[in-house]
Enzyme design. Structure first.
Site, short mmCIF file in Angstrom:
data_model
loop_
_atom_site.label_atom_id
_atom_site.label_comp_id
_atom_site.label_asym_id
_atom_site.label_seq_id
_atom_site.Cartn_x
_atom_site.Cartn_y
_atom_site.Cartn_z
N ASP A 194 49.02 56.09 38.71
CA ASP A 194 47.97 54.86 38.89
C ASP A 194 46.67 55.49 38.33
OD1 ASP A 194 48.07 52.02 40.82
OD2 ASP A 194 46.14 52.64 39.84
N ASP B 288 46.53 57.14 33.26
CA ASP B 288 46.93 56.00 32.51
C ASP B 288 48.35 55.92 31.79
OD1 ASP B 288 44.91 53.49 31.27
OD2 ASP B 288 47.15 53.64 30.81
N ALA C 118 51.99 48.29 36.86
CA ALA C 118 50.75 48.58 36.33
C ALA C 118 50.33 47.67 35.57
CB ALA C 118 50.63 49.99 35.93
N ALA C 119 49.84 46.49 35.76
CA ALA C 119 49.48 45.60 34.84
C ALA C 119 48.11 44.61 35.24
CB ALA C 119 50.32 44.73 34.34
N SER D 133 46.60 40.96 35.80
CA SER D 133 47.43 39.91 36.19
C SER D 133 46.40 38.69 36.60
CB SER D 133 48.12 40.16 37.49
OG SER D 133 47.16 40.66 38.46
N ASN E 60 46.64 46.48 27.46
CA ASN E 60 47.10 47.04 28.69
C ASN E 60 48.52 46.64 28.97
OD1 ASN E 60 46.16 48.84 31.10
ND2 ASN E 60 47.09 46.81 32.01
N TYR F 63 47.99 36.04 29.76
CA TYR F 63 48.68 36.88 30.95
C TYR F 63 50.12 36.63 30.97
CZ TYR F 63 50.43 37.97 35.52
OH TYR F 63 51.42 38.35 36.23
N LYS G 94 53.19 39.29 29.35
CA LYS G 94 54.46 39.76 30.17
C LYS G 94 55.80 39.21 29.61
CE LYS G 94 52.82 41.56 33.97
NZ LYS G 94 52.98 42.24 35.23
N1 UFG Z 1 43.03 27.69 44.78
C1 UFG Z 1 42.21 26.94 45.33
N2 UFG Z 1 40.95 27.59 45.65
C2 UFG Z 1 40.83 28.81 45.43
C3 UFG Z 1 41.77 29.66 44.84
C4 UFG Z 1 42.81 29.24 44.46
O1 UFG Z 1 42.14 25.66 45.70
O2 UFG Z 1 39.78 29.41 45.83
C5 UFG Z 1 44.40 27.00 44.26
C6 UFG Z 1 44.72 27.12 42.86
O3 UFG Z 1 43.90 26.04 42.02
C7 UFG Z 1 46.27 26.92 42.98
C8 UFG Z 1 46.43 27.66 44.09
O4 UFG Z 1 45.71 27.80 44.98
O5 UFG Z 1 46.71 25.58 42.88
C9 UFG Z 1 47.04 29.24 44.01
O6 UFG Z 1 46.16 29.79 43.12
P1 UFG Z 1 46.52 31.24 43.23
O7 UFG Z 1 45.21 31.62 42.23
O8 UFG Z 1 46.27 32.02 44.52
O9 UFG Z 1 47.76 31.81 42.64
P2 UFG Z 1 48.24 31.09 41.08
O10 UFG Z 1 49.21 30.26 41.60
O11 UFG Z 1 47.10 30.75 40.09
O12 UFG Z 1 48.92 32.72 40.53
C10 UFG Z 1 49.88 33.04 40.66
C11 UFG Z 1 49.67 34.62 40.58
C12 UFG Z 1 49.54 34.80 38.91
C13 UFG Z 1 50.65 34.14 38.25
C14 UFG Z 1 50.62 32.59 38.67
C15 UFG Z 1 51.97 31.99 37.89
O13 UFG Z 1 48.77 35.31 40.99
O14 UFG Z 1 49.68 36.04 38.82
O15 UFG Z 1 50.81 32.49 39.88
O16 UFG Z 1 51.54 30.66 37.54
F1 UFG Z 1 50.33 34.24 36.79
#
Ligand code: UFG
EC number: 5.1.3.2
Length: 332
Positions: A32, A52, A76-77, A79, A94, A143, A147
């Protein structure tokens, strides 16, 4: 035979290492660079190298010193979807270019198995719900694209060099080791559950719910939550699947159940017993209405059986971490 975990100081990687050691794996090697990972998250019984994975001389040293490594698990990415929109090259460098550098060294050392974190973000706005592995992959952010490119690079590396691979396409990862000793600590935090829990702790004033006019039952986004220990189990099953001589294959990892953002908020109020003030805000750009996995293939082919099949159990485990570590690992 031993396993090399790349990104073993990160959120999911640290749960992977913990699980491997708990399951009696004799030697676990962790790499890491500690850019987003935390030294305190590295298991004390792991053999840890700070560096790295794109530094090929460093990786040659790791493989030379650990000739029994036959499989790599790669977490290790970067996200963060929003960050990837602003800094796409950081992600292609990365995540994607890093994979090329890694595969070159794996090939040099004749390491033939790799299991890596892919994502639901490779599907973009999905054509069907639940999402299957055959659902077309059309990412809508760098992102997800970075992937998907990693998956493609591996497909051709398999053909040319015989490096067998399993991309595991995770849905929304949430929860922590139930004893609260390791957990999620991102800086800045952008994910729903950790932010809600920070409000429960009093570290934040309120949670902003991004949009209530989506095409879902209560108007808020619906997501599919999966625990990092269940992901870890799937990775180990995937390593053993490759070690058994099977062909490369991709698998979705989710619970196959969707929860709306408001349902997560309500469930968290119940689990924590806290009020958790919330406010409605505008939509966040790039959020698909609903993401739910079909993880039938992982269950059938790998024999995967998630243990954390109840959202309250997932939330309670995350709360164990957040309530005992109000400032995370406190190392930034
Ligand atoms: N959300 C809120 N308020 C916040 C944060 C998030 O309402 O303060 C909502 C977002 O709009 C979304 C849901 O909560 O509707 C989930 O959001 P997250 O950011 O927790 O997760 P995501 O679904 O956006 O992301 C996840 C992974 C990513 C991946 C993605 C696939 O964390 O790595 O799913 O779409 F790319």
């Amino acid at each position: 035979m031993s396993i090399l975990v790349l990104g073993g100081a990160g959120y999911i990687g640290s749960h992977m290492v913990d699980r491997l050691i708990e399951k009696g794996e004799e030697k676990v090697v962790v790499v890491d660079n500690l850019v987003t990972g935390h030294r305190a998250a590295v298991h004390p019984d792991a053999t840890f190298y700070e560096g790295d994975l794109a530094d090929q001389d460093f990786m040659r040293k790791v493989f030379t010193e650990n000739p029994d490594v036959d499989a790599v698990i790669h977490f290790a990415a970067y996200s963060l979807v929003a960050e990837s929109m602003e800094k796409p090259l950081k992600y292609f460098d990365n995540n994607t270019a890093g994979m090329v550098k890694l595969l070159e060294v794996m090939n040099e050392f004749d390491v033939k198995y790799i299991v890596f974190s892919s994502t639901a973000a490779t599907y973009g706005i999905p054509d069907e719900i639940p999402i299957k592995e055959t659902t077309p992959q059309r990412p809508i952010n760098p992102y997800g694209e970075s992937k998907l490119m990693m998956e493609t690079i591996m497909k051709w590396s398999d053909q040319a060099y015989g490096i067998k691979f399993v991309p595991l396409r995770y849905f929304n990862v949430a929860g922590a080791k139930p004893d609260g000793s390791i957990g999620e600590d991102h800086g800045p935090e952008t994910h729903l559950l950790p932010i809600i829990l920070q409000v429960a702790q009093g570290v934040r004033e309120k949670i902003m719910i991004f949009g209530d006019d989506y095409n879902t039952p209560d108007g808020t986004n619906v997501r599919d939550y999966v625990h990092p220990f269940d992901l870890a189990d799937a990775h180990l099953l995937a390593v053993n699947y490759l070690r058994a001589g099977n062909e490369s294959a991709a698998f979705n990892l989710g619970s196959s159940t969707g929860f709306s953002n408001l349902q997560i908020l309500e469930a968290t109020r119940k689990v924590t017993g806290k009020e958790i003030p919330a406010e409605l805000a505008d939509r966040r750009p790039g959020d698909p209405d609903t993401l739910i996995a079909s993880s039938e293939k992982a269950r059938e082919v790998l024999g995967w059986k998630p243990e954390f099949d109840d959202i309250e159990k997932i939330i309670a485990s995350a709360w164990a971490w957040h309530s005992s570590h109000p400032n995370g690992y406190n190392d930034r």
